[in-house]
Design an enzyme around this catalytic site. Sequence first.
Site, PDB file in Angstrom:
ATOM      1  N   HIS A 110      -6.068  -3.365   1.587  1.00  0.00           N
ATOM      2  CA  HIS A 110      -4.650  -3.215   1.929  1.00  0.00           C
ATOM      3  C   HIS A 110      -4.392  -3.967   3.223  1.00  0.00           C
ATOM      4  CE1 HIS A 110      -0.676  -1.249   2.013  1.00  0.00           C
ATOM      5  NE2 HIS A 110      -0.838  -1.291   3.331  1.00  0.00           N
ATOM      6  N   CYS A 111      -3.463  -4.907   3.184  1.00  0.00           N
ATOM      7  CA  CYS A 111      -3.112  -5.708   4.358  1.00  0.00           C
ATOM      8  C   CYS A 111      -1.896  -5.081   5.033  1.00  0.00           C
ATOM      9  CB  CYS A 111      -2.820  -7.154   3.940  1.00  0.00           C
ATOM     10  SG  CYS A 111      -2.303  -8.205   5.321  1.00  0.00           S
ATOM     11  N   PHE A 112      -2.079  -4.621   6.255  1.00  0.00           N
ATOM     12  CA  PHE A 112      -0.976  -3.978   6.963  1.00  0.00           C
ATOM     13  C   PHE A 112       0.044  -4.993   7.464  1.00  0.00           C
ATOM     14  CE2 PHE A 112      -4.272  -0.732   7.209  1.00  0.00           C
ATOM     15  CZ  PHE A 112      -3.557   0.403   6.894  1.00  0.00           C
ATOM     16  N   GLY A 115       2.102  -5.350   4.588  1.00  0.00           N
ATOM     17  CA  GLY A 115       2.547  -4.065   4.065  1.00  0.00           C
ATOM     18  C   GLY A 115       2.319  -3.923   2.583  1.00  0.00           C
TER      19      GLY A 115
END
Length: 263
Positions: A110-112, A115
């Site tokens: 998951h890439c913050f 998002g």
Amino acid sequence: MLALRLLNVVAPAYFLCISLVTFVLQLFLFLPSMREDPTATPLFSPAVLHGALFLFLSANALGNYILVVQNSPDDLGACQGTSSQRPQRPPPSTHFCRVCARVTLRHDHHCFFTGNCIGSRNMRNFILFCLYTSLACLYSMVAGVAYISAVLSISFAHPLAFLTLLPTSISQFFSGAVLGSDMFVILMLYLWFAVGLACAGFCCHQLLLILRGQTRYQVRKGVAVRARPWRKNLQEVFGKRWLLGLLVPMFNVGTESSKQQDK
């Protein structure tokens, strides 16, 4: 969980703010300083060449960023919930993301900063986003170094000049020898350097996993994958039109990564 959801909102805003600040500095500081060369021809002046290259890198970085967000992985849990057939056993690469609250195929991480989850649908755009963000940051750092060198008459010929620039500039800033705008550019130099190296390292790490036919989730969980030729692994992610996608942000058309099921 609340902290992760908050980070999922703050990180994209941080990236967009950095992009906006970089564009403003390039447009109002770096480009005007390059127009002062009277010997350059109008067509091939340093300002025109620099502006064209920066726009190319920025357009690819932001374009692939948008595609990463738009081409989010499908929610397999929702698909199985609406299907009348008996639910099949999910492949080993599927994973439930607590932040996105969905099950994705070939989940990598998951890439913050986007998002969004990174999976089979947006992996290529994510790698190109990291590549062009790294190039744009490092190129902005080089342009910023040239600007600071001309404004403050600082020579970067010594290998340690860049390392000693920040502490020296801070002391000169509080003594009034360095303007606030110049100090802000110096701080941005180190930020561009850090972000550029981080994105370059992450891009190389993702390419290595693709060559092996693995995802970060599979490596972390110790899931065994079937040995396949590295060229086939690359083609499943980048497709047959990889050269066009390298120059122009576009959706990953013509690949089989979204249809692949792990054995």
